[in-house]
Motif scaffolding. Structure first.
Motif, mmCIF file in Angstrom:
data_model
loop_
_atom_site.group_PDB
_atom_site.id
_atom_site.type_symbol
_atom_site.label_atom_id
_atom_site.label_comp_id
_atom_site.label_asym_id
_atom_site.label_seq_id
_atom_site.Cartn_x
_atom_site.Cartn_y
_atom_site.Cartn_z
ATOM 1 N N GLU A 136 0.831 -1.203 0.000
ATOM 2 C CA GLU A 136 0.000 0.000 0.000
ATOM 3 C C GLU A 136 0.867 1.255 0.000
ATOM 4 O O GLU A 136 0.624 2.203 -0.757
ATOM 5 C CB GLU A 136 -0.921 -0.002 1.222
ATOM 6 N N LYS A 137 1.898 1.272 0.821
ATOM 7 C CA LYS A 137 2.759 2.457 0.952
ATOM 8 C C LYS A 137 3.515 2.759 -0.333
ATOM 9 O O LYS A 137 3.698 3.927 -0.713
ATOM 10 C CB LYS A 137 3.747 2.244 2.103
ATOM 11 N N LEU A 138 3.970 1.696 -1.033
ATOM 12 C CA LEU A 138 4.789 1.877 -2.225
ATOM 13 C C LEU A 138 4.001 1.769 -3.518
ATOM 14 O O LEU A 138 4.570 1.863 -4.605
ATOM 15 C CB LEU A 138 5.925 0.841 -2.240
ATOM 16 N N ALA A 139 2.695 1.563 -3.395
ATOM 17 C CA ALA A 139 1.826 1.438 -4.574
ATOM 18 C C ALA A 139 2.292 0.300 -5.474
ATOM 19 O O ALA A 139 2.346 0.411 -6.696
ATOM 20 C CB ALA A 139 1.782 2.750 -5.349
ATOM 21 N N CYS A 140 2.659 -0.822 -4.841
ATOM 22 C CA CYS A 140 3.122 -1.994 -5.577
ATOM 23 C C CYS A 140 2.128 -3.135 -5.397
ATOM 24 O O CYS A 140 1.402 -3.190 -4.413
ATOM 25 C CB CYS A 140 4.491 -2.452 -5.069
ATOM 26 N N LYS A 141 2.148 -4.048 -6.340
ATOM 27 C CA LYS A 141 1.257 -5.195 -6.279
ATOM 28 C C LYS A 141 2.067 -6.486 -6.261
ATOM 29 O O LYS A 141 2.830 -6.763 -7.181
ATOM 30 C CB LYS A 141 0.316 -5.199 -7.483
ATOM 31 N N GLY A 142 1.926 -7.254 -5.191
ATOM 32 C CA GLY A 142 2.587 -8.551 -5.124
ATOM 33 C C GLY A 142 4.060 -8.474 -4.788
ATOM 34 O O GLY A 142 4.663 -7.410 -4.697
ATOM 35 N N ARG A 143 4.639 -9.657 -4.629
ATOM 36 C CA ARG A 143 6.044 -9.739 -4.242
ATOM 37 C C ARG A 143 6.972 -9.216 -5.328
ATOM 38 O O ARG A 143 7.987 -8.577 -5.052
ATOM 39 C CB ARG A 143 6.391 -11.193 -3.907
ATOM 40 N N ILE A 144 6.627 -9.466 -6.585
ATOM 41 C CA ILE A 144 7.457 -8.983 -7.677
ATOM 42 C C ILE A 144 7.532 -7.466 -7.648
ATOM 43 O O ILE A 144 8.587 -6.863 -7.829
ATOM 44 C CB ILE A 144 6.919 -9.473 -9.039
ATOM 45 N N GLY A 145 6.388 -6.821 -7.401
ATOM 46 C CA GLY A 145 6.358 -5.371 -7.339
ATOM 47 C C GLY A 145 7.237 -4.825 -6.230
ATOM 48 O O GLY A 145 7.986 -3.859 -6.422
ATOM 49 N N LEU A 146 7.161 -5.438 -5.047
ATOM 50 C CA LEU A 146 8.002 -5.008 -3.919
ATOM 51 C C LEU A 146 9.479 -5.208 -4.238
ATOM 52 O O LEU A 146 10.313 -4.334 -3.963
ATOM 53 C CB LEU A 146 7.630 -5.805 -2.666
ATOM 54 N N ALA A 147 9.793 -6.366 -4.816
ATOM 55 C CA ALA A 147 11.195 -6.662 -5.122
ATOM 56 C C ALA A 147 11.758 -5.691 -6.149
ATOM 57 O O ALA A 147 12.869 -5.188 -6.003
ATOM 58 C CB ALA A 147 11.324 -8.101 -5.629
ATOM 59 N N MET A 148 10.978 -5.399 -7.183
ATOM 60 C CA MET A 148 11.460 -4.511 -8.220
ATOM 61 C C MET A 148 11.577 -3.074 -7.714
ATOM 62 O O MET A 148 12.461 -2.330 -8.131
ATOM 63 C CB MET A 148 10.548 -4.588 -9.450
ATOM 64 N N TRP A 149 10.687 -2.671 -6.810
ATOM 65 C CA TRP A 149 10.813 -1.324 -6.214
ATOM 66 C C TRP A 149 12.128 -1.253 -5.430
ATOM 67 O O TRP A 149 12.856 -0.272 -5.512
ATOM 68 C CB TRP A 149 9.628 -1.040 -5.283
ATOM 69 N N ALA A 150 12.428 -2.315 -4.679
ATOM 70 C CA ALA A 150 13.650 -2.347 -3.880
ATOM 71 C C ALA A 150 14.877 -2.277 -4.768
ATOM 72 O O ALA A 150 15.855 -1.592 -4.470
ATOM 73 C CB ALA A 150 13.684 -3.616 -3.031
ATOM 74 N N ILE A 151 14.845 -2.973 -5.888
ATOM 75 C CA ILE A 151 15.973 -2.976 -6.827
ATOM 76 C C ILE A 151 16.139 -1.604 -7.448
ATOM 77 O O ILE A 151 17.245 -1.062 -7.520
ATOM 78 C CB ILE A 151 15.758 -4.047 -7.921
#
Length: 217
Positions: free
Chosen positions: A195-210
């Motif tokens: 919700e905070k990063l406006a990402c969907k799913g684990r792939i979204g979180l991982a790619m935001w981190a990268i």
């Protein structure tokens, strides 16, 4: 001028079929290779391919290693992964290695051509497998894009740690054990960060981190 493509796959019949298909679509097949080692041997510094269409599971040097080598040595060469693998870990790892797109081998020829053109023109491909929303979030940093607002988000140490673990192939249960917290708390981190990063799913979180330097290859 025809766009130049190199094909890397250890299945000769599939590779030849792809070559014929792409030539019919107006592309020039610069060369074919059975694995990453052979690709490197055939590369000509004065006539590099614009795009490498590459499998993941290959002998001697697989797609992950090859994509990473290209990213470090020839970052101007685009990479499109064409694989039978559809698991999150493979997708995340391939994108981390520098691939601009990821599609499955049973995709329609029209989707393959669409993916090639997108990677060549924009550097990434919005596929159904890797949500277009997620790829747009990590690549299209337009000032009006909602994702741009997340760049200034402050993360706690635990949230940052969780994002690093999310970029691995560990399960959420294993991540909880590594962090010394309960699986429920890991789920809370996941949901809160999505919700905070406006990402969907684990792939979204991982790619935001990268994209934002939380992890590096």
């Amino acid at each position: 001028m025809k766009k130049k493509i190199a094909l890397v796959d250890d299945h000769v019949m599939l590779r030849n079929g792809l070559a014929a298909l792409l030539e019919d679509c107006g592309y020039e097949i610069l060369f074919q290779a059975s694995n990453g080692k052979e690709l490197i041997e055939k590369l000509n510094e004065k006539a590099l391919p614009q795009l490498v269409l590459m499998d993941i599971n290959m002998p001697r040097m697989d797609g992950f290693e090859t994509a990473l080598w290209l990213k470090k040595n020839h970052p101007q060469v685009c990479v499109l992964a064409l694989s039978m693998l559809d698991d999150e870990a493979s997708i995340i790892r391939m994108l981390r290695a520098g691939a601009g797109g990821y599609i499955l081998k049973d995709s329609d020829p029209d989707e393959l051509q669409k993916a090639i053109e997108a990677v060549l023109q924009k550097g990434f491909y919005h596929s159904e497998l890797v949500s277009g929303k997620l790829i747009r979030a990590i690549n299209n940093l337009d000032e009006h894009d909602a994702f741009a607002e997340t760049l200034s988000v402050k993360l706690s140490e635990k949230e940052t740690e969780f994002l690093r673990w999310a970029c691995t192939d560990l399960s959420y249960k294993e991540i909880a054990e590594k962090m010394g917290i309960s699986p429920r708390t890991v789920d809370n981190y996941r949901d809160t960060l999505q919700e905070k990063l406006a990402c969907k799913g684990r792939i979204g979180l991982a790619m935001w981190a990268i994209k934002n330097g939380i992890v590096t290859v």
